[in-house]
Design a protein around this motif. Structure first.
Motif: not given
Length: 229
Positions: A91-115
């Protein structure tokens, strides 16, 4: 973004607005009967306007994307949390909002868990959208209020991010299912509230927004669970 560039951008926007205003006829000459379908859409929009604003990276306007892109490099270099994070959503502050972005390597789509989420009685699924790495569910209650449920991933093939405006809300650091979470309580008692967190087991960023008090919102968040295969 430099002060000089920002000043020029603001001036250009103001000049464009003046030109547009000058091209429009006087208000007393604007007599138009809107269709019932249009009025229904506007009524629905006005009911939603008090929602706590949540901007998702794949849906925001191009101008907002450009502004965030220009300022993101500087903020990332000066934000200690972003620098120290090796894996996960940051999370980081960007003007009037909080921005959430991913830091690091992405996962393969086959590893996606649904909720799934325990939807309160009286709500029904009105709309849903999904892509390769994000899944969004929009519920409507009998009172016309809304409940948003979203989870997303950073994969090897796609990236996503979320913006939550915090100018009219108080952010509280809390926990959901043992995971650090950010709770946004709107300063307007008639507006919606949002809780957002990362599931450390799967790497998913999960978000719940609803027109309910803090205790009920946290209970909704605690009800989120992986879908059994």
């Amino acid at each position: 973004m430099s002060d000089q560039f920002e000043a020029r951008l603001r001036q250009a926007v103001c000049e464009a607005g003046d030109l547009l205003d000058a091209s429009l006829p006087p208000a007393d000459q604007c007599d138009h009967l809107f269709s019932p379908a249009f009025e229904q859409k506007m009524e629905k929009f006005l009911r939603r306007r008090k929602r706590l604003s949540v901007y998702r990276g794949l849906q925001r306007a191009a101008c907002l994307f450009l502004a965030c892109l220009l300022s993101g490099a500087v903020l990332l270099s000066t934000n200690a949390q972003a620098r120290e994070a090796l894996f996960g959503w940051v999370r980081e502050q960007v003007e009037s909002a909080q921005r959430y972005f991913f830091q690091g390597e992405g996962i393969p789509t086959s590893s996606i868990v649904h909720y799934q989420i325990d939807v309160p009685e009286g709500y029904w699924l009105s709309d849903q959208m999904q892509g390769e790495s994000y899944f969004y569910f929009f519920y409507v209650g009998e009172d016309g209020l809304y409940l948003d449920f979203l989870y997303q991933y950073n994969t090897v093939n796609s990236t996503a991010e979320t913006y939550v405006t915090d100018t009219d809300a108080t952010m509280i650091e809390t926990e959901v299912q043992g995971n650090p979470a950010d709770l946004y309580i709107s300063n307007d008692p008639n507006a919606s509230n949002t809780v957002i967190w990362m599931d450390k087991k799967t790497g998913a960023l999960i978000e719940v927004t609803a027109f309910v008090p803090q205790e009920e919102l946290m209970a909704l968040a605690e009800s989120v669970s992986p879908v059994e295969k």
